[in-house]
Write a protein that holds these residues in place. Structure first.
Motif, PDB file in Angstrom:
ATOM      1  N   ALA A  51     -15.022  38.919 -47.757  1.00 10.79           N
ATOM      2  CA  ALA A  51     -16.455  38.921 -47.461  1.00 10.79           C
ATOM      3  C   ALA A  51     -16.910  37.588 -46.870  1.00 10.79           C
ATOM      4  O   ALA A  51     -17.713  37.545 -45.934  1.00 10.79           O
ATOM      5  N   THR A  52     -16.344  36.493 -47.397  1.00 10.15           N
ATOM      6  CA  THR A  52     -16.738  35.156 -46.935  1.00 10.15           C
ATOM      7  C   THR A  52     -15.516  34.255 -46.829  1.00 10.15           C
ATOM      8  O   THR A  52     -14.438  34.576 -47.363  1.00 10.15           O
ATOM      9  N   PHE A  53     -15.689  33.117 -46.177  1.00  8.83           N
ATOM     10  CA  PHE A  53     -14.616  32.126 -46.084  1.00  8.83           C
ATOM     11  C   PHE A  53     -14.274  31.599 -47.478  1.00  8.83           C
ATOM     12  O   PHE A  53     -13.113  31.313 -47.780  1.00  8.83           O
ATOM     13  N   GLU A  54     -15.281  31.500 -48.332  1.00  6.39           N
ATOM     14  CA  GLU A  54     -15.050  31.035 -49.708  1.00  6.39           C
ATOM     15  C   GLU A  54     -14.138  32.008 -50.456  1.00  6.39           C
ATOM     16  O   GLU A  54     -13.294  31.601 -51.263  1.00  6.39           O
ATOM     17  N   ASP A  55     -14.298  33.292 -50.185  1.00  8.82           N
ATOM     18  CA  ASP A  55     -13.427  34.298 -50.803  1.00  8.82           C
ATOM     19  C   ASP A  55     -11.996  34.151 -50.291  1.00  8.82           C
ATOM     20  O   ASP A  55     -11.040  34.331 -51.052  1.00  8.82           O
ATOM     21  N   PHE A  56     -11.866  33.830 -49.008  1.00  8.89           N
ATOM     22  CA  PHE A  56     -10.545  33.588 -48.423  1.00  8.89           C
ATOM     23  C   PHE A  56      -9.877  32.406 -49.126  1.00  8.89           C
ATOM     24  O   PHE A  56      -8.693  32.472 -49.482  1.00  8.89           O
ATOM     25  N   LEU A  57     -10.637  31.330 -49.341  1.00  5.94           N
ATOM     26  CA  LEU A  57     -10.095  30.150 -50.022  1.00  5.94           C
ATOM     27  C   LEU A  57      -9.737  30.463 -51.476  1.00  5.94           C
ATOM     28  O   LEU A  57      -8.711  29.993 -51.979  1.00  5.94           O
ATOM     29  N   ALA A  58     -10.568  31.256 -52.135  1.00  8.50           N
ATOM     30  CA  ALA A  58     -10.296  31.625 -53.534  1.00  8.50           C
ATOM     31  C   ALA A  58      -9.002  32.420 -53.633  1.00  8.50           C
ATOM     32  O   ALA A  58      -8.228  32.266 -54.591  1.00  8.50           O
ATOM     33  N   ALA A  59      -8.734  33.247 -52.620  1.00  7.63           N
ATOM     34  CA  ALA A  59      -7.501  34.042 -52.614  1.00  7.63           C
ATOM     35  C   ALA A  59      -6.270  33.155 -52.435  1.00  7.63           C
ATOM     36  O   ALA A  59      -5.177  33.500 -52.895  1.00  7.63           O
ATOM     37  N   ILE A  60      -6.446  32.003 -51.778  1.00  4.55           N
ATOM     38  CA  ILE A  60      -5.348  31.034 -51.690  1.00  4.55           C
ATOM     39  C   ILE A  60      -5.059  30.476 -53.075  1.00  4.55           C
ATOM     40  O   ILE A  60      -3.901  30.389 -53.502  1.00  4.55           O
ATOM     41  N   GLU A  61      -6.124  30.119 -53.767  1.00  3.10           N
ATOM     42  CA  GLU A  61      -5.966  29.506 -55.093  1.00  3.10           C
ATOM     43  C   GLU A  61      -5.320  30.450 -56.106  1.00  3.10           C
ATOM     44  O   GLU A  61      -4.522  30.023 -56.941  1.00  3.10           O
ATOM     45  N   ASN A  62      -5.649  31.738 -56.019  1.00  2.00           N
ATOM     46  CA  ASN A  62      -5.038  32.668 -56.982  1.00  2.00           C
ATOM     47  C   ASN A  62      -3.798  33.370 -56.417  1.00  2.00           C
ATOM     48  O   ASN A  62      -3.280  34.319 -57.007  1.00  2.00           O
ATOM     49  N   LYS A 151      -9.341  39.700 -41.883  1.00  2.00           N
ATOM     50  CA  LYS A 151     -10.694  39.506 -41.374  1.00  2.00           C
ATOM     51  C   LYS A 151     -11.514  38.754 -42.418  1.00  2.00           C
ATOM     52  O   LYS A 151     -11.236  38.821 -43.618  1.00  2.00           O
ATOM     53  N   ILE A 152     -12.505  38.037 -41.942  1.00  2.00           N
ATOM     54  CA  ILE A 152     -13.457  37.364 -42.830  1.00  2.00           C
ATOM     55  C   ILE A 152     -14.857  37.816 -42.415  1.00  2.00           C
ATOM     56  O   ILE A 152     -15.266  37.600 -41.271  1.00  2.00           O
ATOM     57  N   GLY A 153     -15.543  38.485 -43.325  1.00  3.65           N
ATOM     58  CA  GLY A 153     -16.856  39.023 -42.996  1.00  3.65           C
ATOM     59  C   GLY A 153     -16.794  40.038 -41.871  1.00  3.65           C
ATOM     60  O   GLY A 153     -17.723  40.147 -41.065  1.00  3.65           O
ATOM     61  N   GLY A 154     -15.690  40.785 -41.806  1.00  4.77           N
ATOM     62  CA  GLY A 154     -15.524  41.805 -40.782  1.00  4.77           C
ATOM     63  C   GLY A 154     -15.082  41.271 -39.430  1.00  4.77           C
ATOM     64  O   GLY A 154     -14.879  42.044 -38.486  1.00  4.77           O
ATOM     65  N   LYS A 155     -14.895  39.959 -39.336  1.00  2.00           N
ATOM     66  CA  LYS A 155     -14.509  39.350 -38.069  1.00  2.00           C
ATOM     67  C   LYS A 155     -13.031  38.929 -38.103  1.00  2.00           C
ATOM     68  O   LYS A 155     -12.546  38.442 -39.132  1.00  2.00           O
ATOM     69  N   LYS A 156     -12.351  39.122 -37.001  1.00  2.00           N
ATOM     70  CA  LYS A 156     -10.949  38.735 -36.914  1.00  2.00           C
ATOM     71  C   LYS A 156     -10.805  37.219 -36.960  1.00  2.00           C
ATOM     72  O   LYS A 156     -11.718  36.484 -36.585  1.00  2.00           O
TER      73      LYS A 156
END
Length: 205
Positions: A51-62, A151-156
């Motif tokens: 959904a967001t770049f922050e979610d992308f970063l959180a997925a790195i952490e976990n 994708k992040i927020g629906g964007k490639k």
């Protein structure tokens, strides 16, 4: 093997296989084979939309981020620049050098071949000076190809390989991608002081 650790023969066999490929078919052909295999592996990755770049970063952490699952945890340096502290092929190199003391002949030619502009380096925004070993020809395209599934927020998103550091400490810079992205070379240089790999993530408009 004075430390008592068992050698991983899969690692040794993989490096030896690359040496044989270079000897039998040449650096250009060997490069093509490794890149095709890397991209084929990436194609099996499931598509993910954060959904967001922050979610992308959180997925790195976990460690649920598809890129992280392949290369380990990268750290965000700010402004979408990432640094990867450890090369995922470091264990392979270490195992091989315990036995043979140096990397195989032909690796330098292979690396130079990977850094040449080509359809693949263009498509995946890799090489162009950022390759410091044959393993970059596996790792860099695979990471970019996996990013094509995210994708992040629906964007490639796209990944640009900005630089890499060899085990010797020598840094390689992809001046083309640095210039194209507008990232300061000094930022890439600084990131590589404490990381083996530096890349940019770009969210497409």
């Amino acid at each position: 093997m004075s430390d008592g650790k068992m050698l991983d023969i899969a690692h040794i066999s993989f490096l030896d296989m690359i040496k044989v490929m270079i000897t039998m078919s040449g650096a250009a052909s060997a490069k093509g084979t490794l890149i095709r295999n890397a991209i084929s592996t990436a194609e099996s990755i499931h598509e993910t939309d954060y959904a967001t770049f922050e979610d992308f970063l959180a997925a790195i952490e976990n460690s649920t981020n598809p890129i992280t699952q392949v290369e380990g945890k990268a750290s965000h340096q700010g402004e979408f620049v990432f640094g990867l502290a450890a090369c995922p092929f470091a264990p392979s190199i270490g195992n091989y050098m315990q036995v043979f003391e140096k990397l195989p002949d032909g690796y330098a030619d292979f690396t130079a071949e990977f850094n040449k502009p080509s359809k693949v380096t263009e498509m995946y925004r890799v090489g162009e000076g950022a390759g410091v070993s044959p393993f970059c020809s596996v790792h860099q395209p695979m990471r970019s190809a996996i990013a094509d599934k995210i994708k992040i927020g629906g964007k490639k998103i796209k990944i640009y390989q900005l630089g890499c550091k060899a085990g010797s400490g020598k840094k390689g810079f992809a001046d083309r991608w640095i210039e194209e992205t507008g990232v300061s070379r000094d930022i890439v240089d600084k990131t590589l002081d404490n990381h083996m790999c530096c890349y940019l993530l770009k969210i497409e408009e």
